[in-house]
Write a protein that holds these residues in place. Structure first.
Motif, PDB file in Angstrom:
ATOM      1  N   LYS A 121       0.788  -1.234   0.000  1.00 52.02           N
ATOM      2  CA  LYS A 121       0.000   0.000   0.000  1.00 52.02           C
ATOM      3  C   LYS A 121       0.824   1.291   0.000  1.00 52.02           C
ATOM      4  N   TYR A 122       2.133   1.234  -0.307  1.00 53.44           N
ATOM      5  CA  TYR A 122       2.948   2.438  -0.212  1.00 53.44           C
ATOM      6  C   TYR A 122       3.776   2.664  -1.488  1.00 53.44           C
ATOM      7  N   PRO A 123       3.130   2.835  -2.649  1.00 52.54           N
ATOM      8  CA  PRO A 123       3.877   3.051  -3.887  1.00 52.54           C
ATOM      9  C   PRO A 123       4.667   4.358  -3.831  1.00 52.54           C
ATOM     10  N   LEU A 124       5.820   4.367  -4.509  1.00 49.96           N
ATOM     11  CA  LEU A 124       6.673   5.557  -4.434  1.00 49.96           C
ATOM     12  C   LEU A 124       7.540   5.702  -5.676  1.00 49.96           C
ATOM     13  N   VAL A 125       8.025   6.919  -5.880  1.00 49.07           N
ATOM     14  CA  VAL A 125       9.005   7.236  -6.908  1.00 49.07           C
ATOM     15  C   VAL A 125      10.142   8.003  -6.250  1.00 49.07           C
ATOM     16  N   ILE A 126      11.385   7.613  -6.568  1.00 49.11           N
ATOM     17  CA  ILE A 126      12.571   8.260  -6.011  1.00 49.11           C
ATOM     18  C   ILE A 126      13.330   8.949  -7.132  1.00 49.11           C
ATOM     19  N   ASP A 127      13.592  10.238  -6.975  1.00 50.29           N
ATOM     20  CA  ASP A 127      14.438  10.984  -7.908  1.00 50.29           C
ATOM     21  C   ASP A 127      15.887  10.765  -7.492  1.00 50.29           C
ATOM     22  N   LYS A 128      16.660  10.071  -8.323  1.00 51.27           N
ATOM     23  CA  LYS A 128      18.033   9.735  -7.945  1.00 51.27           C
ATOM     24  C   LYS A 128      18.929  10.961  -7.897  1.00 51.27           C
ATOM     25  N   GLY A 129      18.592  12.001  -8.653  1.00 51.31           N
ATOM     26  CA  GLY A 129      19.415  13.198  -8.670  1.00 51.31           C
ATOM     27  C   GLY A 129      19.285  14.045  -7.414  1.00 51.31           C
ATOM     28  N   THR A 130      18.055  14.211  -6.931  1.00 55.87           N
ATOM     29  CA  THR A 130      17.806  15.060  -5.765  1.00 55.87           C
ATOM     30  C   THR A 130      17.707  14.262  -4.470  1.00 55.87           C
ATOM     31  N   GLY A 131      17.497  12.941  -4.583  1.00 54.28           N
ATOM     32  CA  GLY A 131      17.312  12.132  -3.384  1.00 54.28           C
ATOM     33  C   GLY A 131      15.955  12.332  -2.735  1.00 54.28           C
ATOM     34  N   GLN A 138      -2.016   4.286   0.582  1.00 54.19           N
ATOM     35  CA  GLN A 138      -3.352   3.823   0.232  1.00 54.19           C
ATOM     36  C   GLN A 138      -3.978   3.196   1.463  1.00 54.19           C
ATOM     37  N   ASN A 139      -4.820   3.970   2.123  1.00 53.45           N
ATOM     38  CA  ASN A 139      -5.426   3.511   3.365  1.00 53.45           C
ATOM     39  C   ASN A 139      -6.870   3.977   3.369  1.00 53.45           C
ATOM     40  N   ILE A 140      -7.464   4.080   4.540  1.00 52.91           N
ATOM     41  CA  ILE A 140      -8.823   4.612   4.627  1.00 52.91           C
ATOM     42  C   ILE A 140      -8.842   6.022   4.051  1.00 52.91           C
ATOM     43  N   ASN A 141      -7.844   6.825   4.427  1.00 51.70           N
ATOM     44  CA  ASN A 141      -7.653   8.142   3.832  1.00 51.70           C
ATOM     45  C   ASN A 141      -6.390   8.092   2.983  1.00 51.70           C
ATOM     46  N   ASN A 142      -6.526   8.233   1.664  1.00 45.96           N
ATOM     47  CA  ASN A 142      -5.385   8.193   0.768  1.00 45.96           C
ATOM     48  C   ASN A 142      -4.705   9.544   0.719  1.00 45.96           C
ATOM     49  N   TYR A 143      -3.386   9.552   0.737  1.00 47.63           N
ATOM     50  CA  TYR A 143      -2.660  10.813   0.662  1.00 47.63           C
ATOM     51  C   TYR A 143      -1.276  10.586   0.085  1.00 47.63           C
ATOM     52  N   GLU A 144      -0.591  11.685  -0.188  1.00 49.51           N
ATOM     53  CA  GLU A 144       0.737  11.654  -0.795  1.00 49.51           C
ATOM     54  C   GLU A 144       1.633  12.655  -0.082  1.00 49.51           C
ATOM     55  N   TYR A 145       2.913  12.298   0.083  1.00 52.36           N
ATOM     56  CA  TYR A 145       3.860  13.242   0.678  1.00 52.36           C
ATOM     57  C   TYR A 145       5.216  13.086   0.012  1.00 52.36           C
ATOM     58  N   THR A 146       6.045  14.107   0.142  1.00 56.23           N
ATOM     59  CA  THR A 146       7.403  14.100  -0.402  1.00 56.23           C
ATOM     60  C   THR A 146       8.387  14.240   0.747  1.00 56.23           C
ATOM     61  N   GLU A 147       9.448  13.451   0.722  1.00 54.32           N
ATOM     62  CA  GLU A 147      10.460  13.529   1.769  1.00 54.32           C
ATOM     63  C   GLU A 147      11.836  13.280   1.179  1.00 54.32           C
ATOM     64  N   GLN A 148      12.851  13.750   1.889  1.00 54.96           N
ATOM     65  CA  GLN A 148      14.218  13.445   1.500  1.00 54.96           C
ATOM     66  C   GLN A 148      14.519  11.999   1.862  1.00 54.96           C
ATOM     67  N   MET A 149      15.231  11.317   0.992  1.00 59.78           N
ATOM     68  CA  MET A 149      15.582   9.930   1.285  1.00 59.78           C
ATOM     69  C   MET A 149      16.338   9.844   2.613  1.00 59.78           C
TER      70      MET A 149
END
Length: 213
Positions: A121-131, A138-149
Motif C-alpha cells: 500500500k505504499y507506492p513511491l518514486v525516487i528521484d536519484k538526482g535530488t534524493g 493507500q489507506n482509509i484516507n489516501n494521501y501523498e507526501y514528499t520527503e528526503q531519502m
C-alpha cells in the motif's frame, strides 16, 4: 484526486492511483457501468530494469498468520519506482483495454484476480538526482507526501549466503524504530532495494526486521 505516479515501461505504469471513488454495493450490468478511462498519471522516467520482490508481513505480530504479495522495483536513469506488482499489472490492463475500446466489464473480468492479490500500500518514486521520494499511502484516507531519502547507517557484518544462486553478504541497520537485517549482492552495482532501503554496496536481495514481522 491524486494522480498516479508513473515510471513508464512501454505501456507499464508504476504508482497506484489514490482517490478512486468507491461504488456503492449494487448489481450492475455491463451497460450500466461507466466507460473505461485512461489512468491519470505523471510520467517521470522510462525503466530499463525490473526487479521483483516477494512481500510478506504479519498484520498482528502476536499471531502467526502471514499475508503474502509481490512487489516490483523499476529502475530508470533518473528515477526508481516501487509498487505492488498486481496493482501495476491492473493499471496496464486498464489502459490496454481502454485503447482497445473495450468495456468496463472487460476490466472486471480481466482485472479482478489481480486486485484481489494486491496487498502493498505504499507506492513511491525516487528521484536519484535530488534524493527526494514521493510516497503515496493507500489507506482509509489516501494521501501523498514528499520527503528526503533517509540516511541509513548500515553496518556490514560477517555472513555469506546464496539467493537465487547469487552470492550475497549481510548487513544490518536501525530504521523506523526497528532493526533490519539485509542481504545484498556486491556483483549487482545498484545501490537500491525495496521501499526506501538503499545505500549498500550492491543491490538488496532480501531484507526483514529482526523480529521477523
Amino acid at each position: 484526486m491524486t494522480k498516479k505516479l508513473f515510471l513508464a515501461y512501454s505501456l507499464a505504469v508504476i504508482i497506484a492511483l489514490l482517490g478512486t471513488e468507491t461504488s456503492k454495493a449494487q448489481s450492475l450490468s455491463g451497460s450500466d457501468m461507466p466507460p473505461l478511462k485512461p489512468i491519470e498519471k505523471t510520467v517521470f522516467d522510462t525503466a530499463y530494469t525490473e526487479i521483483y520482490y516477494e512481500y510478506s508481513f504479519r498484520k498482528d505480530s502476536m499471531k502467526s498468520k502471514w499475508t503474502n504479495g509481490q512487489t516490483i522495483l523499476l529502475v530508470g536513469k533518473k528515477c526508481l519506482g516501487f509498487m505492488d506488482y498486481y496493482q501495476w499489472q491492473f493499471d496496464k490492463a486498464n489502459d490496454s483495454l481502454y485503447y482497445a475500446k473495450q468495456s468496463s466489464m472487460s476490466l472486471i473480468t480481466n482485472g479482478l484476480g489481480l486486485m484481489q492479490n494486491a496487498v502493498y500500500k505504499y507506492p513511491l518514486v525516487i528521484d536519484k538526482g535530488t534524493g527526494r521520494a514521493i510516497v503515496q499511502v493507500q489507506n482509509i484516507n489516501n494521501y501523498e507526501y514528499t520527503e528526503q531519502m533517509p540516511v541509513i547507517n548500515w553496518n556490514l557484518t560477517d555472513g555469506d549466503t546464496l539467493i537465487s544462486n547469487v552470492p550475497c553478504k549481510k548487513a544490518f541497520c536501525v530504521y523506523g524504530g526497528r532493526k533490519w537485517n539485509a542481504w545484498y549482492a556486491p556483483t549487482f552495482h545498484l545501490k537500491a532495494g525495496p521501499y526506501l532501503f538503499s545505500g549498500l554496496p550492491g543491490l538488496i536481495f532480501d531484507i526483514k526486521d529482526a523480529k521477523n514481522n
